[in-house]
Design a protein around this motif. Structure first.
Motif, PDB file in Angstrom:
ATOM      1  N   GLY A 373       0.842  -1.185   0.000  1.00  0.00           N
ATOM      2  CA  GLY A 373       0.000   0.000   0.000  1.00  0.00           C
ATOM      3  C   GLY A 373       0.881   1.240   0.000  1.00  0.00           C
ATOM      4  N   GLY A 374       0.627   2.100   0.978  1.00  0.00           N
ATOM      5  CA  GLY A 374       1.452   3.297   1.105  1.00  0.00           C
ATOM      6  C   GLY A 374       2.637   3.107   2.033  1.00  0.00           C
ATOM      7  N   PHE A 375       2.842   1.885   2.465  1.00  0.00           N
ATOM      8  CA  PHE A 375       3.914   1.601   3.406  1.00  0.00           C
ATOM      9  C   PHE A 375       4.940   0.673   2.761  1.00  0.00           C
ATOM     10  N   THR A 376       5.891   0.186   3.583  1.00  0.00           N
ATOM     11  CA  THR A 376       6.925  -0.739   3.102  1.00  0.00           C
ATOM     12  C   THR A 376       6.956  -1.965   3.992  1.00  0.00           C
ATOM     13  N   GLY A 377       6.980  -3.132   3.360  1.00  0.00           N
ATOM     14  CA  GLY A 377       7.064  -4.385   4.107  1.00  0.00           C
ATOM     15  C   GLY A 377       8.230  -5.214   3.606  1.00  0.00           C
ATOM     16  N   TRP A 378       8.495  -6.304   4.323  1.00  0.00           N
ATOM     17  CA  TRP A 378       9.615  -7.171   3.974  1.00  0.00           C
ATOM     18  C   TRP A 378       9.133  -8.361   3.163  1.00  0.00           C
ATOM     19  N   ARG A 379       9.795  -8.604   2.016  1.00  0.00           N
ATOM     20  CA  ARG A 379       9.510  -9.764   1.188  1.00  0.00           C
ATOM     21  C   ARG A 379      10.690 -10.721   1.280  1.00  0.00           C
ATOM     22  N   GLY A 380      10.442 -11.912   1.771  1.00  0.00           N
ATOM     23  CA  GLY A 380      11.521 -12.869   1.949  1.00  0.00           C
ATOM     24  C   GLY A 380      11.812 -13.662   0.682  1.00  0.00           C
TER      25      GLY A 380
END
Length: 392
Positions: A373-380
């Motif tokens: 979305g408007g944020f950042t997450g971690w993709r493993g």
């Protein structure tokens, strides 16, 4: 004693006194026809041209002569020359070398380069693409008159067209000639009158040298490749040393083989790959980075005839019958093997080998940030299990 005398394109007139004395007292002198033709009438020795092929006949030729044997060679005989071959074959106590000024020193003098800052690349036996670089400067020893045009074309095709390429012919002799242009210019109008006795001084542009593991996107690949972060720890586990040969088994894009060749002077690799499209892609990557990679068919069928490796990397195909056995059998004592696996089935094979012969097991998991979305997450990324072992 075997006495090796270096001579330049200026012939006898350029020789120091010690070299002249050796040649005048000689009874038999070996050399190439071009080198023997440089001798004048003050040399009364029997002149013998090297046979072809040279190496199988070399020991018999030397042993057949009583007393000292004299050899004449181009420039410095210890710079990619016959002097090294003779010392390896007969030992340093039986070989004396009287060097002339090398073609590398003469080339650097003509273009104003410091010799210690200049790489030396020989194409006398190597493929021309191994002289492709991503920066720096080098004196390239040509195989023949076609080497400059071929290298210029490869540099232009691999994005090095702005590289400055100077062709230096008959260095040190009365017919010395120097010509300079960019690689792109030479590729567009190849010189057709180059003397076969030539070297090249190349300044590689643009200068994009990096010492660390290369970014993934500089390789041609289809997604099946060892990614940059894992590649870095894999090279650390392999521990390349100057002049060593790697087997890259299940090579994919050839990224490990290319990084190995970049890691230390004289490093080369043999890449084994089942897929024909990927084999062509490995060739493309090897040419792009000037890597000495010999691309072969699938493992273990094409192990036969391949030179002995100092290290083996298995990046794919480990579940194929005979692959791991073949790799380990052909590894010399002290050689290193590194296997990277991602599936349960391949992990099971590695675990069995680890239980039987030991080594080190590691598992790597890395993540990268992606928009959520408007944020950042971690993709493993998929975890990689690595087995490292040295043969005892």
């Amino acid at each position: 004693m075997i006495v090796v005398v270096g001579i330049g394109a200026d012939g006898m007139s350029g020789l120091p006194t010690a070299s002249r004395v050796e040649l005048t007292r000689a009874t038999t002198i070996y050399g190439s026809p071009r080198q023997l033709d440089l001798l004048d009438d003050t040399v009364s020795a029997l002149r013998r041209a090297w046979p072809s092929p040279l190496l199988p006949a070399l020991r018999a030729l030397v042993d057949d002569i009583d007393g000292d044997v004299h050899v004449i060679a181009s420039g410095d005989p210890l710079l990619h020359g016959i002097g090294n071959t003779l010392i390896k074959m007969f030992g340093p106590d039986r070989v004396a070398v009287l060097p002339h000024v090398s073609s590398v020193t003469l080339a650097c003098a003509r273009v104003g380069w410091a010799v210690q800052d200049t790489e030396i690349i020989s194409l006398v036996t190597a493929r021309v693409h191994t002289a492709v670089r991503r920066g720096g400067q080098a004196v390239v020893l040509s195989r023949d008159a076609d080497s400059p045009a071929t290298l210029a074309r490869l540099l232009a095709e691999t994005g090095r067209g702005d590289s400055e390429l100077t062709i230096l012919e008959q260095l040190g002799g009365p017919r010395e000639r120097r010509r300079s242009a960019t690689a792109r210019e030479w590729a567009g109008r190849p010189p057709h009158d180059v003397d076969k006795l030539n070297v090249m001084a190349v300044r590689y542009l643009p200068d994009e040298r990096v010492a660390h593991a290369l970014p993934d996107d500089v390789f041609a690949h289809d997604g099946q490749m060892t990614k940059q972060s894992v590649r870095a720890v894999t090279l650390a586990a392999l521990g390349p040393r100057p002049g060593e040969l790697l087997w890259d088994v299940g090579s994919g894009s050839g990224s490990i083989a290319v990084e190995w060749c970049r890691s230390a002077s004289g490093c080369a690799a043999v890449a084994f790959e089942r897929d024909a499209v990927r084999r062509a892609r490995i060739e493309t990557n090897a040419i792009s980075f000037g890597a000495a990679v010999d691309v072969r068919g699938p493992a273990p069928e094409h192990f036969e005839g391949a030179p002995e490796p100092a290290a083996v990397f298995v990046g794919g195909g480990i579940t194929q019958p005979g692959v791991l056995e073949g790799c380990f059998d052909r590894l010399p004592v002290g050689g290193r093997l590194v296997a990277n696996v991602v599936t349960v089935e391949s992990e099971a094979i590695v675990a069995q080998w680890y239980s039987r012969i030991g080594g080190t097991l590691r598992r790597y998991q890395h993540y990268h940030g992606e928009p959520v979305g408007g944020f950042t997450g971690w993709r493993g990324a998929m975890p990689v299990t690595q087995w490292v072992v040295a043969k005892r």
